[in-house]
Scaffold this active site. Structure first.
Site, PDB file in Angstrom:
ATOM      1  N   TYR A 211      31.690  42.833  40.093  1.00  0.00           N
ATOM      2  CA  TYR A 211      33.121  42.914  39.610  1.00  0.00           C
ATOM      3  C   TYR A 211      33.538  41.944  41.332  1.00  0.00           C
ATOM      4  O   TYR A 211      34.402  41.427  40.450  1.00  0.00           O
ATOM      5  CB  TYR A 211      33.485  44.645  40.448  1.00  0.00           C
ATOM      6  CG  TYR A 211      34.861  44.522  40.605  1.00  0.00           C
ATOM      7  CD1 TYR A 211      35.573  45.134  39.369  1.00  0.00           C
ATOM      8  CD2 TYR A 211      35.885  44.577  41.904  1.00  0.00           C
ATOM      9  CE1 TYR A 211      37.431  45.071  38.956  1.00  0.00           C
ATOM     10  CE2 TYR A 211      36.909  45.359  41.584  1.00  0.00           C
ATOM     11  CZ  TYR A 211      37.415  45.338  40.352  1.00  0.00           C
ATOM     12  OH  TYR A 211      38.886  45.567  40.654  1.00  0.00           O
ATOM     13  N   LYS A 215      36.209  38.357  40.263  1.00  0.00           N
ATOM     14  CA  LYS A 215      37.699  38.661  40.751  1.00  0.00           C
ATOM     15  C   LYS A 215      37.701  37.460  41.921  1.00  0.00           C
ATOM     16  O   LYS A 215      38.827  37.015  41.989  1.00  0.00           O
ATOM     17  CB  LYS A 215      37.729  40.147  41.458  1.00  0.00           C
ATOM     18  CG  LYS A 215      37.674  41.124  41.114  1.00  0.00           C
ATOM     19  CD  LYS A 215      38.666  40.934  39.887  1.00  0.00           C
ATOM     20  CE  LYS A 215      39.283  42.189  39.066  1.00  0.00           C
ATOM     21  NZ  LYS A 215      40.454  42.726  38.536  1.00  0.00           N
TER      22      LYS A 215
END
Ligand code: NAP
Length: 335
Positions: A211, A215
């Site tokens: 994750y 990002k």
């Protein structure tokens, strides 16, 4: 006599060194104080580009991924309130239709819905979207859909499915959606692309590594295409988000650091083109408390310190999540 002369010479030298270092120190402190002051001015006093510039009330459409809940749903309401027509995309058609009806009645705008699962990365979905969006004037794209690890997990233990889903939803969906709408924005020299970034992209987050990496990709990619598209009239903004109350964050109560989606999205739309707490181009950290945290991360202590902080926080969250799983498994067994 010689000793006295040497002492005086040494003292002068020391005094000069102290004065030079003092001046450098004062300049650094003044620069930091100014940059903090700029953050406060940005988040409390400045207004960004008016979203109405993007065809509001003149047939412009905003396309929002992950629009049936949380931050994406709030974008749909606030953009519709500014008289943009809305395309809503997520997996659950029934939720999308209910929201679409409410938007039409409340704000007298047009809507379209498309139900798809971005984890599938299906070409036919993107082709269908291309078809749906070609005849309308898309002026705003909110790349909001995102997915995360179920719980903080060491990378080598994470399932291949979760790794693939995060890459498909957080990275590929943003690129594919952007490729669909950018040509028409460039042709009209008018467009806004908002990418929902995260502090996990700002500071690498152990145990949420995929994750966090996704990002970080979004941050870097947004800056690169931001520079490409700015001369063509398209504004790109990666939005650094700390925590917001939502299903994904699993946080139910708002605090000063964790706003509800409504004030959060209001801060994003109020500061288009303004950095707030962000220090990278084509990026914004618009919510005031997030902006201050962003400034602290960039200006106080080292990145290594913040990574270690994240390591400790996620280790703790993982322990609690594993204990919860054990309790749930025991409860299920006893039934
Ligand atoms: N909340 C936070 O604290 C926080 C912090 C930093 C960054 N962000 C970012 O903000 C964005 C929005 O997060 P959120 O907290 O608002 O999430 P959320 O409340 O869980 O909402 C997620 C939305 O995406 C849709 N969705 C989820 N998986 C999907 C899939 N595979 N295909 C299609 N649609 C899907 C969901 O609808 P369906 O279930 O109907 O598909 C829902 O509309 C994400 O990119 C997230 O990374 C959030």
């Amino acid at each position: 006599m010689d000793k006295i002369a040497q002492f005086v010479q040494k003292s002068n030298c020391n005094a000069t060194t102290v004065a030079v270092f003092g001046a450098i120190g004062a300049a650094v402190v003044a620069f930091k104080a100014l940059s903090f002051f700029k953050v406060l001015v940005d988040v409390f006093f400045r207004s960004g580009i008016n979203v109405k510039k993007y065809g509001a009330g003149r047939g412009g459409w905003a396309v929002i991924t992950g629009a049936s809940d949380g931050i994406g749903k709030e974008f749909a309401f606030q953009l519709a309130s500014k008289k943009l027509n809305i395309v809503l995309i997520s997996r659950t058609e029934s939720k999308l239709k209910t929201i679409a009806e409410e938007l039409e009645q409340k704000y007298n705008v047009e809507t379209k819905v498309y139900a798809m699962d971005f984890t599938k990365g299906a070409d036919q979905d993107y082709q269908a979207l291309q078809h749906l969006l070609a005849p309308i004037e898309v002026t705003v794209l909110v790349n909001n859909v995102g997915t995360n690890h179920e719980i903080p997990t060491p990378f080598e233990q994470e399932t291949d499915k979760i790794i693939k889903d995060i890459v498909e939803v957080n990275i590929n969906a943003a690129m594919r959606m952007t490729k669909i709408v950018v040509p028409q924005m460039v042709a009209r020299k008018n467009g806004l692309i908002i990418n929902l970034g995260s502090f996990a992209g700002l500071v690498p987050t152990p145990f949420l590594s995929v994750y966090s990496g996704s990002k970080a990709f979004l941050s870097s990619w947004s800056q690169a295409i931001g520079a490409e598209l700015a001369p063509k009239g398209v504004q790109v903004q990666n939005v650094n988000t700390y925590f917001v109350v939502s299903a994904m964050s699993k946080i139910r109560r708002a605090t000063m650091l964790i706003p509800m989606p409504k004030p959060y999205v209001r801060s994003v739309l109020g500061q288009i083109g303004i950095a707030g707490g962000a220090s990278t181009p084509y990026t914004s950290t618009p919510f005031y408390s997030h902006a201050i945290v962003n400034w602290l991360i960039d200006n106080v202590l080292t990145r290594g310190f913040w990574v270690k902080q994240n390591y400790n926080i996620q280790t703790d969250i993982r322990k609690r999540a594993l204990r919860k799983r054990e309790r749930e498994a025991a409860a299920a067994k006893s039934q």
